[in-house]
Design a protein around this motif. Structure first.
Motif, PDB file in Angstrom:
ATOM      1  N   MET A   1       1.078  -1.434   0.221  1.00  8.02           N
ATOM      2  CA  MET A   1       0.283   0.204  -0.168  1.00  8.02           C
ATOM      3  C   MET A   1       0.725   1.341  -0.346  1.00  8.02           C
ATOM      4  SD  MET A   1      -2.996   0.773   2.916  1.00  8.02           S
ATOM      5  CE  MET A   1      -3.678   2.698   2.761  1.00  8.02           C
ATOM      6  N   GLU A   2       0.105   2.593  -1.372  1.00  6.47           N
ATOM      7  CA  GLU A   2       1.531   3.628  -1.101  1.00  6.47           C
ATOM      8  C   GLU A   2       0.706   4.789  -0.182  1.00  6.47           C
ATOM      9  OE1 GLU A   2       2.306   6.837  -3.949  1.00  6.47           O
ATOM     10  OE2 GLU A   2       2.398   4.505  -4.776  1.00  6.47           O
ATOM     11  N   ASN A   3       2.077   5.307   0.658  1.00 11.17           N
ATOM     12  CA  ASN A   3       1.972   6.055   1.336  1.00 11.17           C
ATOM     13  C   ASN A   3       1.366   7.564   1.196  1.00 11.17           C
ATOM     14  OD1 ASN A   3       1.614   4.154   4.201  1.00 11.17           O
ATOM     15  ND2 ASN A   3       3.393   5.149   4.275  1.00 11.17           N
ATOM     16  N   SER A   4       0.447   7.988   0.849  1.00 11.69           N
ATOM     17  CA  SER A   4       0.334  10.161   0.458  1.00 11.69           C
ATOM     18  C   SER A   4       0.563  10.653   1.696  1.00 11.69           C
ATOM     19  CB  SER A   4      -1.267   9.894  -0.612  1.00 11.69           C
ATOM     20  OG  SER A   4      -2.424   9.126   0.331  1.00 11.69           O
ATOM     21  N   LEU A   5       1.151  12.020   1.008  1.00 15.90           N
ATOM     22  CA  LEU A   5       0.904  13.061   1.834  1.00 15.90           C
ATOM     23  C   LEU A   5       0.489  13.988   1.220  1.00 15.90           C
ATOM     24  CD1 LEU A   5       2.037  14.468   4.751  1.00 15.90           C
ATOM     25  CD2 LEU A   5       4.094  14.575   3.482  1.00 15.90           C
ATOM     26  N   HIS A   6      -0.170  15.494   1.173  1.00 16.94           N
ATOM     27  CA  HIS A   6      -0.652  16.588   0.705  1.00 16.94           C
ATOM     28  C   HIS A   6       0.148  17.363   1.135  1.00 16.94           C
ATOM     29  CE1 HIS A   6      -3.500  13.842  -1.986  1.00 16.94           C
ATOM     30  NE2 HIS A   6      -4.326  13.581  -0.434  1.00 16.94           N
ATOM     31  N   PHE A   7       0.934  18.214   0.407  1.00 17.63           N
ATOM     32  CA  PHE A   7       0.935  19.575   1.068  1.00 17.63           C
ATOM     33  C   PHE A   7       1.047  20.656  -0.110  1.00 17.63           C
ATOM     34  CE2 PHE A   7       4.155  17.129  -0.566  1.00 17.63           C
ATOM     35  CZ  PHE A   7       4.985  17.318  -1.240  1.00 17.63           C
ATOM     36  N   THR A   8       1.597  21.610  -0.118  1.00 13.84           N
ATOM     37  CA  THR A   8       1.559  23.439  -0.248  1.00 13.84           C
ATOM     38  C   THR A   8       2.382  23.460  -0.377  1.00 13.84           C
ATOM     39  OG1 THR A   8      -0.975  23.690  -0.030  1.00 13.84           O
ATOM     40  CG2 THR A   8       0.553  25.222  -1.730  1.00 13.84           C
ATOM     41  N   LEU A   9       2.919  23.537  -2.187  1.00  9.57           N
ATOM     42  CA  LEU A   9       4.461  24.548  -2.106  1.00  9.57           C
ATOM     43  C   LEU A   9       4.104  25.889  -3.084  1.00  9.57           C
ATOM     44  CD1 LEU A   9       6.287  21.155  -4.068  1.00  9.57           C
ATOM     45  CD2 LEU A   9       6.450  22.159  -1.945  1.00  9.57           C
ATOM     46  N   LYS A  10       5.496  26.226  -2.747  1.00 12.43           N
ATOM     47  CA  LYS A  10       4.838  27.993  -3.346  1.00 12.43           C
ATOM     48  C   LYS A  10       5.161  27.706  -5.283  1.00 12.43           C
ATOM     49  CE  LYS A  10       8.848  29.773  -1.430  1.00 12.43           C
ATOM     50  NZ  LYS A  10       9.319  30.232  -0.846  1.00 12.43           N
ATOM     51  N   PRO A  11       4.660  28.200  -5.439  1.00 12.72           N
ATOM     52  CA  PRO A  11       4.721  28.818  -7.516  1.00 12.72           C
ATOM     53  C   PRO A  11       6.148  28.907  -7.288  1.00 12.72           C
ATOM     54  CG  PRO A  11       3.522  30.283  -6.349  1.00 12.72           C
ATOM     55  CD  PRO A  11       3.760  29.589  -5.266  1.00 12.72           C
ATOM     56  N   SER A  12       7.029  29.247  -6.705  1.00 11.35           N
ATOM     57  CA  SER A  12       8.653  29.193  -7.104  1.00 11.35           C
ATOM     58  C   SER A  12       9.388  27.937  -7.184  1.00 11.35           C
ATOM     59  CB  SER A  12       9.616  30.341  -6.520  1.00 11.35           C
ATOM     60  OG  SER A  12       9.354  29.991  -4.962  1.00 11.35           O
ATOM     61  N   THR A  13       8.684  27.550  -6.311  1.00  5.63           N
ATOM     62  CA  THR A  13       9.449  25.768  -5.556  1.00  5.63           C
ATOM     63  C   THR A  13       9.288  24.538  -7.129  1.00  5.63           C
ATOM     64  OG1 THR A  13       9.046  26.415  -3.249  1.00  5.63           O
ATOM     65  CG2 THR A  13       9.440  24.140  -4.062  1.00  5.63           C
ATOM     66  N   ILE A  14       7.581  24.948  -7.643  1.00  6.27           N
ATOM     67  CA  ILE A  14       7.261  24.334  -7.960  1.00  6.27           C
ATOM     68  C   ILE A  14       7.939  24.462  -9.785  1.00  6.27           C
ATOM     69  CG2 ILE A  14       5.409  23.581  -9.066  1.00  6.27           C
ATOM     70  CD1 ILE A  14       3.311  24.545  -7.090  1.00  6.27           C
ATOM     71  N   GLU A  15       8.135  25.871  -9.886  1.00  2.00           N
ATOM     72  CA  GLU A  15       9.036  26.071 -11.160  1.00  2.00           C
ATOM     73  C   GLU A  15       9.619  25.201 -10.929  1.00  2.00           C
ATOM     74  OE1 GLU A  15       8.755  30.180 -11.748  1.00  2.00           O
ATOM     75  OE2 GLU A  15       6.259  30.384 -11.211  1.00  2.00           O
TER      76      GLU A  15
END
Length: 72
Positions: A1-15
């Motif tokens: 079973m795969e664990n998952s985690l939801h989080f938010t990143l800044k747009p610059s980090t995503i880029e």
């Protein structure tokens, strides 16, 4: 079973993630996993160094303190 985690990143980090994933020809999830492994290794190293320094601070005696009260 795969664990998952939801989080938010800044747009610059995503880029940056997308950019480096493309440059390194890696999936973003692999890049993040490698980055986190490197981060955790660095933090563990710092903890170990601090622990050793704290232990040395408690056990290091100078010459006079070490031999104080010892008669030869």
């Amino acid at each position: 079973m795969e664990n998952s985690l939801h989080f938010t990143l800044k747009p610059s980090t995503i880029e940056n993630l997308q950019l480096y994933a493309k440059i390194l020809d890696k999936d973003v999830s692999i890049l993040m996993e490698e980055a986190l492994e490197a981060y955790f290794a660095e933090i563990q190293k710092r903890f170990m160094e601090k622990s050793i320094a704290d232990e040395n601070a408690l056990t290091n005696l100078d010459y006079e303190e070490f031999w104080d009260g010892v008669e030869l």
